[in-house]
Write a protein that holds these residues in place. Structure first.
Motif, PDB file in Angstrom:
ATOM      1  N   THR A 409       0.849  -1.192   0.000  1.00  0.00           N
ATOM      2  CA  THR A 409       0.000   0.000   0.000  1.00  0.00           C
ATOM      3  C   THR A 409       0.883   1.240   0.000  1.00  0.00           C
ATOM      4  N   LYS A 410       0.266   2.387  -0.185  1.00  0.00           N
ATOM      5  CA  LYS A 410       1.049   3.630  -0.231  1.00  0.00           C
ATOM      6  C   LYS A 410       1.771   3.866   1.094  1.00  0.00           C
ATOM      7  N   GLY A 411       1.069   3.668   2.215  1.00  0.00           N
ATOM      8  CA  GLY A 411       1.687   3.886   3.522  1.00  0.00           C
ATOM      9  C   GLY A 411       2.843   2.920   3.772  1.00  0.00           C
ATOM     10  N   ASP A 412       2.657   1.640   3.393  1.00  0.00           N
ATOM     11  CA  ASP A 412       3.732   0.665   3.579  1.00  0.00           C
ATOM     12  C   ASP A 412       4.927   0.978   2.693  1.00  0.00           C
ATOM     13  N   ALA A 413       4.657   1.439   1.476  1.00  0.00           N
ATOM     14  CA  ALA A 413       5.752   1.787   0.572  1.00  0.00           C
ATOM     15  C   ALA A 413       6.579   2.945   1.131  1.00  0.00           C
ATOM     16  N   ILE A 414       5.907   3.932   1.748  1.00  0.00           N
ATOM     17  CA  ILE A 414       6.640   5.055   2.360  1.00  0.00           C
ATOM     18  C   ILE A 414       7.493   4.559   3.517  1.00  0.00           C
ATOM     19  N   THR A 415       6.923   3.657   4.337  1.00  0.00           N
ATOM     20  CA  THR A 415       7.684   3.096   5.467  1.00  0.00           C
ATOM     21  C   THR A 415       8.932   2.371   4.972  1.00  0.00           C
ATOM     22  N   VAL A 416       8.781   1.530   3.934  1.00  0.00           N
ATOM     23  CA  VAL A 416       9.920   0.791   3.397  1.00  0.00           C
ATOM     24  C   VAL A 416      10.961   1.745   2.821  1.00  0.00           C
ATOM     25  N   ALA A 417      10.507   2.813   2.130  1.00  0.00           N
ATOM     26  CA  ALA A 417      11.452   3.765   1.532  1.00  0.00           C
ATOM     27  C   ALA A 417      12.276   4.471   2.604  1.00  0.00           C
ATOM     28  N   ARG A 418      11.652   4.825   3.722  1.00  0.00           N
ATOM     29  CA  ARG A 418      12.391   5.480   4.806  1.00  0.00           C
ATOM     30  C   ARG A 418      13.430   4.538   5.412  1.00  0.00           C
ATOM     31  N   ILE A 419      13.054   3.285   5.586  1.00  0.00           N
ATOM     32  CA  ILE A 419      14.008   2.316   6.145  1.00  0.00           C
ATOM     33  C   ILE A 419      15.170   2.103   5.175  1.00  0.00           C
ATOM     34  N   GLU A 420      14.865   1.994   3.883  1.00  0.00           N
ATOM     35  CA  GLU A 420      15.927   1.801   2.901  1.00  0.00           C
ATOM     36  C   GLU A 420      16.890   2.987   2.875  1.00  0.00           C
ATOM     37  N   ARG A 421      16.373   4.178   3.102  1.00  0.00           N
ATOM     38  CA  ARG A 421      17.218   5.377   3.067  1.00  0.00           C
ATOM     39  C   ARG A 421      18.121   5.477   4.296  1.00  0.00           C
ATOM     40  N   ASP A 422      17.576   5.163   5.468  1.00  0.00           N
ATOM     41  CA  ASP A 422      18.315   5.407   6.710  1.00  0.00           C
ATOM     42  C   ASP A 422      18.958   4.159   7.319  1.00  0.00           C
ATOM     43  N   VAL A 423      18.580   2.954   6.881  1.00  0.00           N
ATOM     44  CA  VAL A 423      19.168   1.718   7.422  1.00  0.00           C
ATOM     45  C   VAL A 423      19.682   0.888   6.250  1.00  0.00           C
ATOM     46  N   PRO A 424      20.799   1.295   5.651  1.00  0.00           N
ATOM     47  CA  PRO A 424      21.280   0.598   4.434  1.00  0.00           C
ATOM     48  C   PRO A 424      21.722  -0.842   4.686  1.00  0.00           C
ATOM     49  N   VAL A 425      22.088  -1.186   5.936  1.00  0.00           N
ATOM     50  CA  VAL A 425      22.519  -2.578   6.179  1.00  0.00           C
ATOM     51  C   VAL A 425      21.385  -3.557   5.913  1.00  0.00           C
ATOM     52  N   LEU A 426      20.158  -3.130   6.144  1.00  0.00           N
ATOM     53  CA  LEU A 426      19.020  -4.016   5.877  1.00  0.00           C
ATOM     54  C   LEU A 426      18.771  -4.157   4.380  1.00  0.00           C
ATOM     55  N   VAL A 427      19.121  -3.132   3.623  1.00  0.00           N
ATOM     56  CA  VAL A 427      18.961  -3.234   2.167  1.00  0.00           C
ATOM     57  C   VAL A 427      19.905  -4.305   1.617  1.00  0.00           C
ATOM     58  N   SER A 428      21.164  -4.258   2.064  1.00  0.00           N
ATOM     59  CA  SER A 428      22.116  -5.275   1.601  1.00  0.00           C
ATOM     60  C   SER A 428      21.717  -6.665   2.087  1.00  0.00           C
ATOM     61  N   ALA A 429      21.211  -6.755   3.347  1.00  0.00           N
ATOM     62  CA  ALA A 429      20.761  -8.051   3.861  1.00  0.00           C
ATOM     63  C   ALA A 429      19.574  -8.574   3.061  1.00  0.00           C
ATOM     64  N   ARG A 430      18.646  -7.686   2.714  1.00  0.00           N
ATOM     65  CA  ARG A 430      17.494  -8.113   1.912  1.00  0.00           C
ATOM     66  C   ARG A 430      17.940  -8.616   0.544  1.00  0.00           C
ATOM     67  N   ASP A 431      18.898  -7.909  -0.073  1.00  0.00           N
ATOM     68  CA  ASP A 431      19.397  -8.342  -1.382  1.00  0.00           C
ATOM     69  C   ASP A 431      20.052  -9.720  -1.286  1.00  0.00           C
ATOM     70  N   LEU A 432      20.768  -9.953  -0.192  1.00  0.00           N
ATOM     71  CA  LEU A 432      21.405 -11.263  -0.015  1.00  0.00           C
ATOM     72  C   LEU A 432      20.372 -12.371   0.152  1.00  0.00           C
ATOM     73  N   VAL A 433      19.317 -12.094   0.926  1.00  0.00           N
ATOM     74  CA  VAL A 433      18.270 -13.100   1.124  1.00  0.00           C
ATOM     75  C   VAL A 433      17.560 -13.392  -0.197  1.00  0.00           C
ATOM     76  N   GLU A 434      17.253 -12.351  -0.962  1.00  0.00           N
ATOM     77  CA  GLU A 434      16.580 -12.558  -2.244  1.00  0.00           C
ATOM     78  C   GLU A 434      17.475 -13.331  -3.212  1.00  0.00           C
ATOM     79  N   ARG A 435      18.768 -13.027  -3.189  1.00  0.00           N
ATOM     80  CA  ARG A 435      19.707 -13.769  -4.040  1.00  0.00           C
ATOM     81  C   ARG A 435      19.752 -15.234  -3.632  1.00  0.00           C
ATOM     82  N   PHE A 436      19.748 -15.492  -2.317  1.00  0.00           N
ATOM     83  CA  PHE A 436      19.802 -16.874  -1.836  1.00  0.00           C
ATOM     84  C   PHE A 436      18.539 -17.623  -2.231  1.00  0.00           C
TER      85      PHE A 436
END
Length: 518
Positions: A409-436
């Protein structure tokens, strides 16, 4: 009533002399057709009859009447001088009845199948309706007596644990993945027990298992010739669990990114204030542990000084315990948009909102939940704030971060975008999980070395170390066609059978019911 004329009928080698039909019972009087008997020891036939006796057998009922067979059995003298058996009785044959049995073979077969399918008490209840005079204990005795094991050589097996009593006692189930059937049940999941079983199966070439260390160690020691295959579902579930733990450890920066770090106690309800006070006490204790860690104090010494558990201290030393204020989801979460609209429309009374929510949306929660929401909203407005920003729980955040953006949803997308901007370690972890996950789905074992290298410097380093320790089995999971899905399905069947017997079945009875040929 005597009903004759059945001499021409000879079921399974018997010659029927007479049939007596009563109001509730049919009695069949018969004898063996053969003129001579065969000695069971030497195999020589003899016509020297010694005596006779009558053998009574129960047969399947007919038209609401019990059926009893009375067979005249002869005893013969053995004609072989060197045979130690001097007198023997003629055998009716397995097609009629087994030796010393009081039921015909077809009656015994029905009893056996009832016991396998339903167990003791349920099968006895059905047997009464079918007019089969057997008790629950007899049914279980028949199942145990006819228990057989398939001794065919095994090439591909799956092994997993199952709970005798969840969290306390476990057993092991072993399945033949080629023939899709259970081949054995072990009383525990100790490596020594599994080793002993595998040592007696030298033909095994593939062992599919979960990622628990016990089965892997046993297979390495007792079956070095076999290829070990890690279960693909467990691999993907372990990767998701590792990402969930990474999100849990990153809750402090996530709350900062979402603007939820500042808590005004005046805007909290009584229940939330109690939770916040508990959080402050925990933070004070955690701060002491972190300070001791910076001074170089060992975990053992921190446990001694603070009185906290070793597990908690170890978790905080490794970066855990970083939450800001515990946020719990409640039954109002699906109805918050509706409540906001009603509040804006002028409905400000908690009891009235609760009644309208019950009528409109079928809400089944209590009045207290809605009243606390209204109190919180009222206090937030009086303080000049729109509302208390409440981040989603850890599991919800993990799901949002792993979901496709077009599914949010729009609200969830905004929440995810804020986390991706300010917590980059989770972005790399998410990419690793998706790759796995993609690597496991596509069976791309060539991509595994690069993934291990990238995971070593991320928040998923612990999961990566586990993959390295079990690397051969993980690689085999991407190249072999075998997995433990069949075994998991057989565990579901085992649980059903176990619950049919109210959890009181012993191992031999479980084996007899589960290993019986279909």
């Amino acid at each position: 009533m005597v009903y004759s004329g059945f001499r021409s009928l000879s079921p399974a080698g018997l010659l029927i002399n007479d049939v007596e039909i009563g109001s509730d019972r049919i009695r069949i009087i018969a004898r063996c057709r053969a003129a001579a008997g065969t000695c069971p020891d030497c195999g020589r036939q003899s016509e020297q009859m010694h005596s006779r006796y009558e053998r009574r057998l129960l047969d399947l009922p007919s038209y609401g009447r019990a059926v009893e067979m009375r067979v005249a059995v002869r005893r013969f003298r053995c004609a072989e001088p060197s045979c130690q058996r001097r007198i023997f009785a003629e055998q009716l044959g397995d097609a009629v009845a087994e030796r010393s049995s009081r039921r015909t073979s077809r009656f015994e077969a029905i009893v056996h199948h009832l016991g396998i399918a339903l167990g003791g008490r349920p099968a006895a209840a059905l047997a009464r309706r079918l007019m089969l005079p057997v008790s629950k204990d007899t049914l279980l005795r028949v199942v145990r007596r006819h228990a057989t094991r398939d001794r065919s050589p095994l090439r591909v097996i799956g092994i997993d644990d199952w709970a005798w009593k969840r969290g306390q006692r476990y057993g092991s189930i072993i399945c033949d993945l080629e023939r899709r059937r259970i081949v054995d049940l072990l009383p525990d999941r100790e490596p020594a027990t599994v080793e002993d079983w595998l040592a007696r199966q030298p033909e095994v070439r593939v062992i599919s298992r979960d990622r628990g260390g016990g089965y892997g160690q046993a297979a390495t020691r007792a079956a070095p010739q076999a290829v070990q295959v890690a279960d693909r579902w467990h691999l993907m579930e372990n990767a998701s669990a590792a990402f969930l733990e990474a999100v849990r450890r990153s809750m402090r920066p996530i709350r900062i990114a979402l603007g939820s770090t500042t808590i005004d106690p005046a805007l909290l309800t009584h229940a939330e204030r109690l939770q916040h006070e508990g959080f402050l006490r925990r933070e004070e204790a955690y701060g002491i542990i972190r300070a001791l860690t910076k001074e170089g104090t060992s975990i053992k010494e921190i446990v001694r000084r603070t009185g906290r558990s070793r597990r908690l201290v170890r978790d905080i030393v490794r970066g855990g315990g970083g939450d800001v204020f515990r946020s719990r989801s409640n039954v109002l979460e699906p109805h918050l948009a509706w409540l906001d609209a009603e509040w804006s429309a002028g409905y400000r009374n908690g009891a009235e909102l609760w009644r309208r929510l019950q009528t409109t949306a079928g809400f089944r929660g209590s009045l207290r939940v809605v009243a606390e929401w209204a109190t919180r909203r009222r206090r937030a407005e009086s303080a000049g704030s729109e509302r208390l920003r409440k981040p989603p729980p850890v599991r919800v955040l993990s799901r949002l971060l792993l979901s496709e953006r077009d599914q949010l949803t729009k609200g969830d997308a905004i929440t995810v975008a804020r986390i991706e901007r300010d917590v980059p370690v989770l972005v790399s972890a998410r990419d690793l999980v998706e790759r796995f996950h993609r690597m496991v789905r596509d069976r791309d074992s060539a991509a595994l070395p690069a993934w291990i290298t990238d995971a070593a410097g991320s928040v998923l380093a612990s999961f990566g170390k586990g993959i390295i320790a079990d690397r051969a089995a993980v690689a085999a999971a991407m190249t072999q066609p075998w997995s433990n899905g069949q075994t998991e399905g057989q565990i579901t069947k085992l649980k059903l059978v176990k619950r049919q017997m109210y959890g009181r079945a012993k191992l031999d009875l479980l084996r007899a019911r589960l290993l019986a040929p279909a």
